[in-house]
Design an enzyme around this catalytic site. Structure first.
Site, PDB file in Angstrom:
ATOM      1  N   SER A 158      80.347  54.419  44.492  1.00  0.00           N
ATOM      2  CA  SER A 158      80.500  55.496  43.509  1.00  0.00           C
ATOM      3  C   SER A 158      79.580  56.654  43.893  1.00  0.00           C
ATOM      4  O   SER A 158      78.510  56.422  44.489  1.00  0.00           O
ATOM      5  CB  SER A 158      80.083  54.987  42.122  1.00  0.00           C
ATOM      6  OG  SER A 158      79.939  56.061  41.224  1.00  0.00           O
ATOM      7  N   TYR A 186      73.529  50.727  37.275  1.00  0.00           N
ATOM      8  CA  TYR A 186      74.825  50.831  37.964  1.00  0.00           C
ATOM      9  C   TYR A 186      74.686  51.701  39.215  1.00  0.00           C
ATOM     10  O   TYR A 186      75.184  51.345  40.292  1.00  0.00           O
ATOM     11  CB  TYR A 186      75.845  51.425  36.985  1.00  0.00           C
ATOM     12  CG  TYR A 186      77.192  51.767  37.582  1.00  0.00           C
ATOM     13  CD1 TYR A 186      78.136  50.783  37.842  1.00  0.00           C
ATOM     14  CD2 TYR A 186      77.531  53.097  37.858  1.00  0.00           C
ATOM     15  CE1 TYR A 186      79.386  51.108  38.372  1.00  0.00           C
ATOM     16  CE2 TYR A 186      78.769  53.431  38.384  1.00  0.00           C
ATOM     17  CZ  TYR A 186      79.692  52.432  38.635  1.00  0.00           C
ATOM     18  OH  TYR A 186      80.920  52.761  39.161  1.00  0.00           O
ATOM     19  N   LYS A 199      75.351  50.811  43.162  1.00  0.00           N
ATOM     20  CA  LYS A 199      76.324  51.519  43.997  1.00  0.00           C
ATOM     21  C   LYS A 199      75.659  52.129  45.236  1.00  0.00           C
ATOM     22  O   LYS A 199      76.284  52.239  46.292  1.00  0.00           O
ATOM     23  CB  LYS A 199      77.049  52.586  43.164  1.00  0.00           C
ATOM     24  CG  LYS A 199      77.937  51.981  42.080  1.00  0.00           C
ATOM     25  CD  LYS A 199      79.059  51.146  42.692  1.00  0.00           C
ATOM     26  CE  LYS A 199      79.978  50.516  41.687  1.00  0.00           C
ATOM     27  NZ  LYS A 199      81.130  49.833  42.282  1.00  0.00           N
TER      28      LYS A 199
HETATM   29  N1  LIG Z   1      86.618  55.205  37.222  1.00  0.00           N
HETATM   30  C1  LIG Z   1      85.622  55.892  37.751  1.00  0.00           C
HETATM   31  O1  LIG Z   1      85.305  57.022  37.321  1.00  0.00           O
HETATM   32  C2  LIG Z   1      84.868  55.310  38.926  1.00  0.00           C
HETATM   33  C3  LIG Z   1      84.011  56.168  39.619  1.00  0.00           C
HETATM   34  C4  LIG Z   1      83.305  55.669  40.703  1.00  0.00           C
HETATM   35  C5  LIG Z   1      83.446  54.354  41.064  1.00  0.00           C
HETATM   36  N2  LIG Z   1      84.283  53.535  40.367  1.00  0.00           N
HETATM   37  C6  LIG Z   1      84.402  52.148  40.817  1.00  0.00           C
HETATM   38  O2  LIG Z   1      85.754  51.836  41.019  1.00  0.00           O
HETATM   39  C7  LIG Z   1      85.954  50.430  40.878  1.00  0.00           C
HETATM   40  C8  LIG Z   1      87.149  50.152  40.000  1.00  0.00           C
HETATM   41  O3  LIG Z   1      86.938  50.756  38.742  1.00  0.00           O
HETATM   42  P1  LIG Z   1      88.131  51.339  37.852  1.00  0.00           P
HETATM   43  O4  LIG Z   1      87.619  52.601  37.271  1.00  0.00           O
HETATM   44  O5  LIG Z   1      89.398  51.349  38.598  1.00  0.00           O
HETATM   45  O6  LIG Z   1      88.169  50.250  36.681  1.00  0.00           O
HETATM   46  P2  LIG Z   1      89.350  49.696  35.741  1.00  0.00           P
HETATM   47  O7  LIG Z   1      90.485  50.641  35.675  1.00  0.00           O
HETATM   48  O8  LIG Z   1      88.679  49.312  34.463  1.00  0.00           O
HETATM   49  O9  LIG Z   1      89.839  48.386  36.528  1.00  0.00           O
HETATM   50  C9  LIG Z   1      88.935  47.356  36.757  1.00  0.00           C
HETATM   51  C10 LIG Z   1      89.660  46.201  37.432  1.00  0.00           C
HETATM   52  O10 LIG Z   1      88.692  45.189  37.760  1.00  0.00           O
HETATM   53  C11 LIG Z   1      89.005  43.980  37.053  1.00  0.00           C
HETATM   54  N3  LIG Z   1      87.736  43.336  36.709  1.00  0.00           N
HETATM   55  C12 LIG Z   1      86.800  43.746  35.823  1.00  0.00           C
HETATM   56  N4  LIG Z   1      85.775  42.888  35.806  1.00  0.00           N
HETATM   57  C13 LIG Z   1      86.069  41.905  36.698  1.00  0.00           C
HETATM   58  C14 LIG Z   1      85.397  40.724  37.096  1.00  0.00           C
HETATM   59  N5  LIG Z   1      84.215  40.351  36.595  1.00  0.00           N
HETATM   60  N6  LIG Z   1      86.004  39.941  38.042  1.00  0.00           N
HETATM   61  C15 LIG Z   1      87.196  40.290  38.561  1.00  0.00           C
HETATM   62  N7  LIG Z   1      87.874  41.385  38.203  1.00  0.00           N
HETATM   63  C16 LIG Z   1      87.313  42.191  37.268  1.00  0.00           C
HETATM   64  C17 LIG Z   1      89.857  44.438  35.859  1.00  0.00           C
HETATM   65  O11 LIG Z   1      90.696  43.417  35.350  1.00  0.00           O
HETATM   66  P3  LIG Z   1      90.200  42.364  34.198  1.00  0.00           P
HETATM   67  O12 LIG Z   1      89.358  43.144  33.236  1.00  0.00           O
HETATM   68  O13 LIG Z   1      91.474  41.871  33.612  1.00  0.00           O
HETATM   69  O14 LIG Z   1      89.442  41.300  34.941  1.00  0.00           O
HETATM   70  C18 LIG Z   1      90.674  45.529  36.525  1.00  0.00           C
HETATM   71  O15 LIG Z   1      91.693  44.985  37.318  1.00  0.00           O
HETATM   72  C19 LIG Z   1      84.613  49.887  40.373  1.00  0.00           C
HETATM   73  O16 LIG Z   1      83.882  49.386  41.468  1.00  0.00           O
HETATM   74  C20 LIG Z   1      83.912  51.118  39.831  1.00  0.00           C
HETATM   75  O17 LIG Z   1      82.499  50.978  39.874  1.00  0.00           O
HETATM   76  C21 LIG Z   1      84.991  53.982  39.301  1.00  0.00           C
END
Ligand SMILES: NC(=O)c1ccc[n+]([C@@H]2O[C@H](COP(=O)([O-])OP(=O)(O)OC[C@H]3O[C@@H](n4cnc5c(N)ncnc54)[C@H](OP(=O)(O)O)[C@@H]3O)[C@@H](O)[C@H]2O)c1
Length: 255
Positions: A147, A160, A164
């Site tokens: 991130s 967090y 990252k």
């Molecule tokens: N969105 C942002 O602004 C952003 C920015 C920078 C980085 N990121 C990074 O991008 C990645 C994905 O985030 P996202 O925003 O796409 O999130 P999201 O839309 O909430 O999706 C998260 C996914 O991970 C699964 N998950 C959550 N906890 C888990 C666990 N303990 N074990 C296995 N699966 C799990 C969820 O399914 P279930 O809950 O059903 O398990 C879902 O499939 C993360 O690493 C996050 O730090 C996101």
């Protein structure tokens, strides 16, 4: 065969039932890869795999549930993926946790440890489980979704952000350890993306305005805008890239 072709490759993507992980799975499938859909909920994994098979052909996706906080779950994710598709060429460590928003003084030890365990230690577990077969084949691509939080100080996402930043270093370390076996390890560092995970940061219009006002593209991203970098890293296009972090944030960190 094009530069970004993923035909013949098998990709395992954690957290691929929604958000960034799902977009990566969809685009890798579109580029010819077989994909393993994984999250904590087996029924949702099945549903997403069924949808990907309907769009990209039967046998493109399988569903294997795993909680990244469980070493046993991750081992079974690797074993079942191997059983389904015979190998793993591309591993995307995408799932992560952030149970705390607020100053570091107010985070509990359990919350801090959960963040470090799920976002760093679990990535190293899963990578270590997949590495031996990649060494044997002298080929593999590992992608960690980090991130931009790991590049800047934060007043609300401290632990967090630490995790990252550590992911970027994990990629550099493992790139050095495994480069001799032609295994590439890279990070993608998204900026704010419209997903459930980051809802607290974009749901409120004032928050959203404050976060985008000085960003060159004047908006936050959508999950599909992250997927292209993963296809690059997972395909021939990324063959000479390792230990790097690609920032995809609409320019937010440079302004
Ligand atoms: N969105 C942002 O602004 C952003 C920015 C920078 C980085 N990121 C990074 O991008 C990645 C994905 O985030 P996202 O925003 O796409 O999130 P999201 O839309 O909430 O999706 C998260 C996914 O991970 C699964 N998950 C959550 N906890 C888990 C666990 N303990 N074990 C296995 N699966 C799990 C969820 O399914 P279930 O809950 O059903 O398990 C879902 O499939 C993360 O690493 C996050 O730090 C996101």
């Amino acid at each position: 065969m094009t530069l970004f072709d993923m035909k013949g490759k098998v990709a395992v993507i954690t957290g691929s039932t929604r958000g960034i992980g799902r977009a990566i799975a969809e685009r890798m499938a579109e580029h010819g890869a077989k994909v393993v859909i994984s999250s904590r909920k087996a029924d949702v994994c099945e549903q997403v795999a069924t949808e990907i098979n309907a769009s990209h052909g039967e046998g493109t996706a399988v569903a294997i549930a795993a909680n990244i906080s469980s070493k046993e779950d991750l081992q079974s994710l690797v074993d079942e993926s191997n059983r389904s598709f015979g190998k793993i060429d591309v591993l995307v460590c995408n799932a992560a946790s952030n149970p705390h928003y607020g100053p570091l003084a107010t985070i509990s030890d359990d919350q801090f440890r959960k963040i470090l365990d799920n976002n760093i230690v679990a990535n190293n577990w899963l990578i270590s489980m997949v590495i031996p077969q990649m060494i044997e084949r002298k080929d593999g691509s590992i992608i960690i979704v980090s991130s931009v939080g790991g590049l800047k100080g934060s007043t609300i996402l401290g632990a967090y952000a630490i995790s990252k930043a550590a992911d970027m270093q994990l990629a550099r370390n493992l790139a050095c350890e495994y480069g001799q076996h032609n295994i590439r390890v890279n990070c993608i560092a998204p900026g704010l993306i419209k997903t459930d995970f980051a809802k607290a940061l974009w749901d409120n219009p004032d928050n959203l305005k404050a976060r985008t006002a000085r960003s060159p593209l004047l908006r936050i991203g959508i999950p599909d805008e992250i997927a292209g970098a993963a296809v690059l890293m997972g395909s021939k296009a990324g063959n000479f890239m390792t230990g790097q972090t690609i920032v995809i944030d609409g320019g937010a960190t440079i302004s």
